[in-house]
Enzyme design. Structure first.
Site, PDB file in Angstrom:
ATOM      1  N   SER A 153       0.975  -1.285  -0.017  1.00  0.00           N
ATOM      2  CA  SER A 153      -0.088   0.096   0.028  1.00  0.00           C
ATOM      3  C   SER A 153       0.819   1.281   0.000  1.00  0.00           C
ATOM      4  O   SER A 153       1.730   1.372  -0.916  1.00  0.00           O
ATOM      5  CB  SER A 153      -1.008  -0.075   1.052  1.00  0.00           C
ATOM      6  OG  SER A 153      -2.054   0.903   1.106  1.00  0.00           O
ATOM      7  N   ASP A 316      -8.300  -6.150  -5.443  1.00  0.00           N
ATOM      8  CA  ASP A 316      -7.945  -4.910  -4.774  1.00  0.00           C
ATOM      9  C   ASP A 316      -8.555  -3.778  -5.235  1.00  0.00           C
ATOM     10  O   ASP A 316      -8.702  -3.596  -6.438  1.00  0.00           O
ATOM     11  CB  ASP A 316      -6.465  -4.774  -4.943  1.00  0.00           C
ATOM     12  CG  ASP A 316      -5.934  -3.705  -4.142  1.00  0.00           C
ATOM     13  OD1 ASP A 316      -6.828  -2.551  -3.658  1.00  0.00           O
ATOM     14  OD2 ASP A 316      -4.676  -3.670  -3.774  1.00  0.00           O
ATOM     15  N   HIS A 349      -7.811  -5.195  -0.795  1.00  0.00           N
ATOM     16  CA  HIS A 349      -6.623  -4.537  -0.583  1.00  0.00           C
ATOM     17  C   HIS A 349      -5.933  -5.039   0.762  1.00  0.00           C
ATOM     18  O   HIS A 349      -4.864  -5.130   0.820  1.00  0.00           O
ATOM     19  CB  HIS A 349      -6.816  -2.921  -0.436  1.00  0.00           C
ATOM     20  CG  HIS A 349      -5.808  -2.144  -0.132  1.00  0.00           C
ATOM     21  ND1 HIS A 349      -4.620  -2.126  -1.278  1.00  0.00           N
ATOM     22  CD2 HIS A 349      -5.047  -1.290   0.675  1.00  0.00           C
ATOM     23  CE1 HIS A 349      -3.657  -1.218  -0.697  1.00  0.00           C
ATOM     24  NE2 HIS A 349      -3.961  -0.873   0.253  1.00  0.00           N
TER      25      HIS A 349
END
Length: 370
Positions: A153, A316, A349
């Site tokens: 991330s 995601d 995610h």
């Protein structure tokens, strides 16, 4: 503690007293960095790996800070003896990035000039500023080149920035579930989060230290974020349409299980995180764009010359796979040494924090072949 845990770990701190120049032109000093290390640095200092944490993470990536801790660090499954980031082989460095509220200087820190928290007087910082401060830490530790920089991330953004800005200092990078710039949709979610904090009357234009903090606003901001961390499939599996209230669906104040989850996690987060830090960090995420300062996105990607392993996840929602595909296509055209693995997962995610088995062999083999 498990046998392959790094065990008890002590947070370390270093304060740099020379001036730190932000991309904005602002200057600050001193700046303190909180960090943890796992494993041992070899004689020629060639086995160092930098682990970069995500938006609301911290430097405590593995092991335990206290014997009575209920949970280990956030990436404990990946760091330790025999694990993908093997502490029998590598020296792992995990710093808390600039602007956070877990030990590194940020908006909640005391301004030496006023003896009060910086609040909104703190300079707006970028991902490149985070990386520049990490470079200071690496140099302080006597390390000239990193074996790899890895992160998921926002941690992946830092890994990309390392490869572009300081290519001479990295042998490889492993950006996971990330992008060279976030989508307009992601900016929109961050806008909702930002407004929820700033409209909380307790925020008081950032001047809430020593008073009641904007807990409601920060909790709602975190709820908005949690929606983007999951996927449609994971929402169905985790909650379905289960109703949490015993009074039934006609109770005006009744709620679904998913609402209960968001409420619980939102307020849990708000008790432990600084609202101003959150605002500054999502600002740095919004303005991150690797093409900034270059003629084009392609030119910026072209600065990456080290070996790369990109890992993405099929579900995601926050960092769609096409963003990584764009970078990989450019690197492939330039004949760079690039590998991309798109892992099948329903976790959304959050998969980079959950799909340990799927990532382990990829990372272990990549490091073995360096």
């Amino acid at each position: 503690m498990e046998n392959n845990s790094v065990g008890l770990v002590k947070t370390q701190y270093v304060t740099f007293k020379d001036e730190f120049f932000f991309e904005s032109g602002r200057v600050l000093n001193p700046i303190t960095v909180a960090y943890e290390t796992y494993g041992s640095l070899n004689e020629d200092k060639s086995n160092a790996i930098l682990v970069c944490h995500a938006l609301t993470g911290d430097h405590h990536a593995a092991g335990y800070n206290h014997p009575d801790d209920q949970k280990p660090g956030w990436w404990d499954n990946m760091i330790g003896p025999g694990k993908p980031l093997d502490t029998d082989k590598y020296f792992i460095i995990s710093p808390n990035f600039l602007g956070s509220c877990f030990g590194t200087t940020g908006p909640a820190s005391i301004d030496p000039a006023t003896k009060e928290p910086y609040g909104l007087k703190f300079p707006v910082f970028t991902v490149k500023d985070m990386v520049k401060l990490q470079k200071r830490l690496i140099k302080y530790l006597g390390i000239e080149k990193l074996k790899t920089v890895i992160g998921g991330s926002m941690g992946g953004m830092q890994a990309l920035e390392w490869a572009i800005t300081f290519p001479e200092m990295v042998e490889s990078v492993i950006p996971i579930a990330t992008a060279g710039r976030i989508t307009p949709m992601a900016v929109a979610f961050n806008t909702v989060a930002r407004m929820s904090i700033m409209k909380d009357p307790n925020w008081n234009n950032g001047n809430y230290y020593g008073k009641t903090p904007p807990v409601d606003g920060l909790a709602i901001a975190r709820m908005a974020g949690h929606i983007t961390f999951l996927s449609d499939a994971s929402f169905h599996k985790k909650f379905g349409r289960k109703y949490a209230s015993l009074e039934g669906i006609y109770d005006f104040f009744g709620y679904f299980e998913v609402e209960n989850y968001l409420r619980y996690n939102g307020y849990k987060f708000a008790r432990n995180f600084d609202a101003n830090s959150f605002l500054y960090i999502i600002k740095s995420m919004d303005i991150f764009d690797i093409s900034y300062g270059y003629g084009s996105f392609e030119e910026a990607v072209g600065k990456i010359r080290c070996k790369t392993l990109f890992i993405t996840f099929t579900s995601d929602f926050l960092f769609p796979n096409y963003q990584t595909e764009e970078i990989v296509d450019i690197l492939s055209t330039l004949k760079r040494d690039v590998t991309w693995e798109n892992i099948e997962s329903d976790y959304g995610h959050d998969a980079f924090l959950l799909e340990f088995d799927a990532q382990s062999d990829l990372i272990r083999n990549f490091l073995r072949n360096l």
